[in-house]
Structures are given as structure tokens and as C-alpha cells.
Scaffold this motif. Structure first.
Motif, short mmCIF file in Angstrom:
data_model
loop_
_atom_site.label_atom_id
_atom_site.label_comp_id
_atom_site.label_asym_id
_atom_site.label_seq_id
_atom_site.Cartn_x
_atom_site.Cartn_y
_atom_site.Cartn_z
N LEU A 152 -8.36 23.49 -14.08
CA LEU A 152 -8.80 23.94 -12.76
C LEU A 152 -7.64 24.28 -11.84
CD1 LEU A 152 -11.84 21.57 -12.08
CD2 LEU A 152 -11.88 24.02 -12.57
N VAL A 153 -6.49 23.66 -12.04
CA VAL A 153 -5.34 24.03 -11.21
C VAL A 153 -4.94 25.47 -11.50
CG1 VAL A 153 -3.46 23.27 -12.73
CG2 VAL A 153 -3.14 23.20 -10.28
N VAL A 154 -5.09 25.88 -12.76
CA VAL A 154 -4.80 27.28 -13.10
C VAL A 154 -5.90 28.19 -12.59
CG1 VAL A 154 -4.14 28.83 -14.96
CG2 VAL A 154 -3.65 26.40 -15.15
N LEU A 155 -7.16 27.73 -12.67
CA LEU A 155 -8.26 28.52 -12.14
C LEU A 155 -8.09 28.75 -10.64
CD1 LEU A 155 -10.98 29.88 -12.68
CD2 LEU A 155 -12.09 27.68 -12.20
N GLY A 156 -7.67 27.72 -9.92
CA GLY A 156 -7.39 27.89 -8.49
C GLY A 156 -6.31 28.93 -8.24
N ALA A 212 1.66 37.19 -19.60
CA ALA A 212 0.33 36.59 -19.75
C ALA A 212 0.20 35.81 -21.05
CB ALA A 212 -0.74 37.69 -19.68
N ILE A 213 0.56 36.41 -22.17
CA ILE A 213 0.48 35.70 -23.44
C ILE A 213 1.49 34.57 -23.49
CG2 ILE A 213 0.85 35.94 -25.93
CD1 ILE A 213 -0.46 38.69 -25.75
N GLY A 214 2.70 34.83 -22.95
CA GLY A 214 3.70 33.77 -22.89
C GLY A 214 3.21 32.57 -22.11
N GLN A 248 -3.87 31.92 -18.59
CA GLN A 248 -3.42 30.53 -18.57
C GLN A 248 -4.59 29.58 -18.30
OE1 GLN A 248 -0.83 29.36 -15.40
NE2 GLN A 248 -0.22 27.46 -16.39
N ALA A 249 -5.48 29.96 -17.38
CA ALA A 249 -6.64 29.13 -17.07
C ALA A 249 -7.53 28.96 -18.30
CB ALA A 249 -7.44 29.73 -15.92
N SER A 250 -7.79 30.06 -19.00
CA SER A 250 -8.62 29.98 -20.21
C SER A 250 -7.98 29.07 -21.24
CB SER A 250 -8.81 31.38 -20.81
OG SER A 250 -9.45 32.24 -19.88
#
Length: 395
Positions: free
Chosen positions: A46-50, A218-220, A346-348
Motif C-alpha cells: 500500500l505504500v507503493v500504491l499511495g 519500471a521493471i528494475g 512496483q505496487a503490483s
């Protein structure tokens, strides 16, 4: 380097503490408070989702209000996250812990824009070095974040991690002061804003260079987050290592993420971005081989060190490459889109890490990342072949 770059590096050292702090204790405190083990890594995800949810508003506000005001707002959000986390620890309430993670992520969305602010404060040929200098602030965050997390982790604590979250709020306030007193908005390079706002996004995205840059970051980031998020649980719950060992591995991993920034900006000029990205992919493959072949402390440590180095080479390479694909008038749109991809992936990855670790185990988890490394390799080839061909045709 201009004074602004060093101010941003110092602010990043404090404001970025939210990331290693929640990575280290998010799944552990989540295990204490969550209704089921599968939800233990939810705060980390969730920190990444935020972060993802806040990227577009952050870049939109920066375009209209300037970078400094939004950076101050980001530090305020980090402070609020610390207060909410302390309240969640006091009440033992898992949904409030998740809210603290989301709010902390919104602050991190702004912190991740520091690198672009630094790049705009220097000549174009120094952009990679400026971004790398700001990322060096992560070295301090790598050590400081987990240390703050340990403040309230003792078995004797009546409210586990309550003091830890208050400590996080304190360092965010310090970042707020540094930005408020030190960052000089007038030192940002003034760029012309064209009336048309640049090319249509579809035309920009037709350039394979843009996709190579976005995929590197993104992939990294997704691969790094996927493996890193699962590491504390894998070490403590499955491999039998103690909490202090897990803390040491996470600290050294995050230091390995940022220490190469001493030379990665220089490497982009000396060996070039393609070779640096290739080195990042090789480091990731080394991480997979080590992690899949053992669960000793040194297997975890060496794998996570390679994971950190690979992340740095891919992220700095992608960040340095991205400005070559857009004009001044397009920068906020493309930077925002880039970070949506980066932190969406990252969130996924972070949200799925706990479930995949629980269902399939550690060795299977690290093998899952290999196809994504292949995808980035393919996008690099397209950029270097098709992009070069288009350049020759235009000539």
C-alpha cells in the motif's frame, strides 16, 4: 554541483526513510495486526500504491505551483504518516496501519520527483550525475529507516512500533525544515513552456527510446520491490533467521541500491547507458541464481546486494535516458507517465509478494522475475536497433 542538488540529497536522506522503514517493519507489524497471514505484506504494497495514486497530482501541482511548495507538502504527508502509524500501533488497528502506509506513499511520490528537480538545476551533460547525487541520500535512509523502526520493536514494548512511527514523523519534520530553509526555487532552470504543450502523447510514445527508459526504471523497480518485500518474511518466518539478521540484510541491500550512485552518473558518460543497463540485468540474474540456491544468511545477503546494484544501474540509466525523448514543454507529462509505470509496477509486485511467497515459497518467487528481465532486454534491443535506424533515416 549547485547548492540545490545537495539540499535535495540531504532532504532525500530523511524524507526517503519512509520506504526502508515500512519495508522493514510493514510485513512484521502487519503479521501482528492482520486478520490473516496473507495480508501481512499489505502495508508494504500500500505504500507503493499511495505513491502511484499521488504521482499525477504531484506532477500536476509542480507544474502549476512550482516544485518547492509541493516538496514541502510531501514532507507534511510523511509527517502525517508517522502520526497515523503511531496511532495504529497504540490502538492495534490494522486498517489504520494500512492508511498510514498509503499516506506515507503519497509523500514518497513527491520525494521521487527530487531527481528531476536536481536534473533541471544543472547543464544537460551533468543531468545523470545530478540525479545520482540526489539518490545518494538514500544511503543515509537505508541505515536510518530500519534503525528508527527498531526503536519500538522490543518484546517488552507495550505498544509495538509506537515509538518507531513517532521517530519517522520526527525525521520528516527535519526534511521539511531543510527544504524550507535550503531549497532555492529561483535556482531551478527556467524552461520555456510552449503554447501547444508539446506533441501528442501517442507520438511521444512511438519512440522506442521512451519505452527503453520507462522499462529500465519500471521493471528494475518492480523486480527489486518484489524480492525485497518478501525477504524479511522469508528470512524470519521460513528460514529461521532472527529479526536483527533481517534488518542487517535490508540495510545493506538499500545501501547497495544507493552507493553505486557515487559512480553511476559518471558511468552513463564513460561506458554509456546501454552497457550500464546490461550490467544491471546481469546483477539481477546473479541475484536470482544466489537466492534460488540457498537460504543461509550469506545467500540472502549476497543476493540482496546484487539486487541493489542492479536496481541502481537500471534506474539511473532509465532516468538519464528519459529526457532525451521529450521536449521542455512535455517534461511534466512524460515524467508523470514514467513514474506511474514505475510505481504501478512496483505496487503490483509488492502487493503480490506475500501471497506468492506463502503459496510457492522463496525459490519459486525469485524465479518469477526472469521473464521480466527478458522483456527489458527485448525493449533495449528495439531501442538500439530501431532507434538507430530511425536516426540514420532522419540524417
Amino acid at each position: 554541483m549547485p547548492f540545490n542538488v545537495w539540499v535535495l540529497a540531504a532532504a532525500q536522506a530523511l524524507a526517503m526513510c519512509t520506504a526502508p522503514f515500512i519495508v522493514f517493519i510493514g510485513s512484521i507489524q502487519g503479521r501482528l495486526l492482520a486478520p490473516a497471514p496473507e495480508y501481512a505484506t499489505l502495508p508494504v504494497g500500500l505504500v507503493v500504491l499511495g505513491t502511484v495514486l499521488a504521482i499525477k497530482p504531484a506532477t500536476w501541482l509542480m507544474e502549476r505551483l512550482g516544485r518547492k511548495r509541493v516538496m514541502l507538502l510531501g514532507a507534511c504527508m510523511g509527517t502525517l504518516a508517522g502520526c497515523l502509524g503511531a496511532l495504529a500501533s497504540w490502538l492495534g488497528y490494522f486498517p489504520l496501519l494500512c492508511l498510514a502506509a498509503v499516506v506515507g506513499g503519497t509523500g514518497l511520490a513527491v520525494v521521487h520527483q527530487y531527481r528531476f528537480a536536481a536534473m533541471e538545476s544543472v547543464p544537460d551533460n551533468m543531468a545523470g550525475s545530478a540525479a545520482a547525487r540526489v539518490l545518494l541520500g538514500g544511503l543515509v535512509a537505508a541505515w536510518l529507516g530500519p534503525e528508527i523502526a527498531m526503536l519500538g520493536s522490543g518484546a517488552e514494548a507495550a505498544f509495538p512500533f509506537f515509538t518507531s512511527w513517532l521517530g519517522l514523523a520526527g525525521v520528516q519534520i527535519a526534511a521539511l525544515v531543510i527544504l524550507g530553509l535550503g531549497y532555492r526555487a529561483k535556482a531551478e532552470r527556467v524552461r520555456e513552456v510552449h503554447a501547444g504543450g508539446g506533441r501528442p502523447l501517442r507520438e511521444i510514445l512511438a519512440n522506442p527510446l521512451i519505452w527503453a527508459a520507462i522499462s529500465a526504471a519500471a521493471i528494475g523497480y518492480a523486480v527489486m520491490s518484489f524480492v525485497m518485500t518478501a525477504t524479511p518474511l522469508s528470512m524470519t518466518e521460513m528460514a529461521g533467521h532472527d529479526l536483527d539478521d533481517a534488518k542487517r540484510v535490508i540495510q545493506l541491500h538499500i545501501m547497495a541500491m544507493y552507493l553505486p550512485s557515487l559512480i553511476s552518473g559518471w558511468l552513463t558518460r564513460v561506458i554509456g547507458i546501454p552497457l550500464m543497463m546490461a550490467a544491471g540485468l546481469l546483477a539481477y540474474l546473479g541475484c536470482v541464481v544466489l537466492a534460488a540456491n540457498g537460504v543461509s544468511f550469506h545467500h540472502y545477503l549476497l543476493a540482496l546486494l546484487l539486487l541493489g546494484v542492479g536496481w541502481n544501474f537500471l534506474f539511473v540509466g532509465g532516468t538519464t535516458l528519459l529526457p532525451r525523448g521529450y521536449t521542455d514543454a512535455e517534461r511534466f507529462r512524460v515524467q508523470g507517465l514514467n513514474d506511474i509505470f514505475v510505481f504501478g509496477f512496483q505496487a503490483s509486485a509488492a502487493l503480490s509478494a506475500g501471497v506468492i511467497l506463502s503459496w510457492f515459497g522463496w525459490a519459486a518467487l525469485v524465479m518469477i522475475v526472469v521473464p521480466f528481465l527478458v522483456i527489458h532486454g527485448v525493449l533495449m534491443v528495439l531501442w538500439l536497433t530501431r532507434g538507430e535506424a530511425e536516426a540514420r533515416g532522419a540524417a
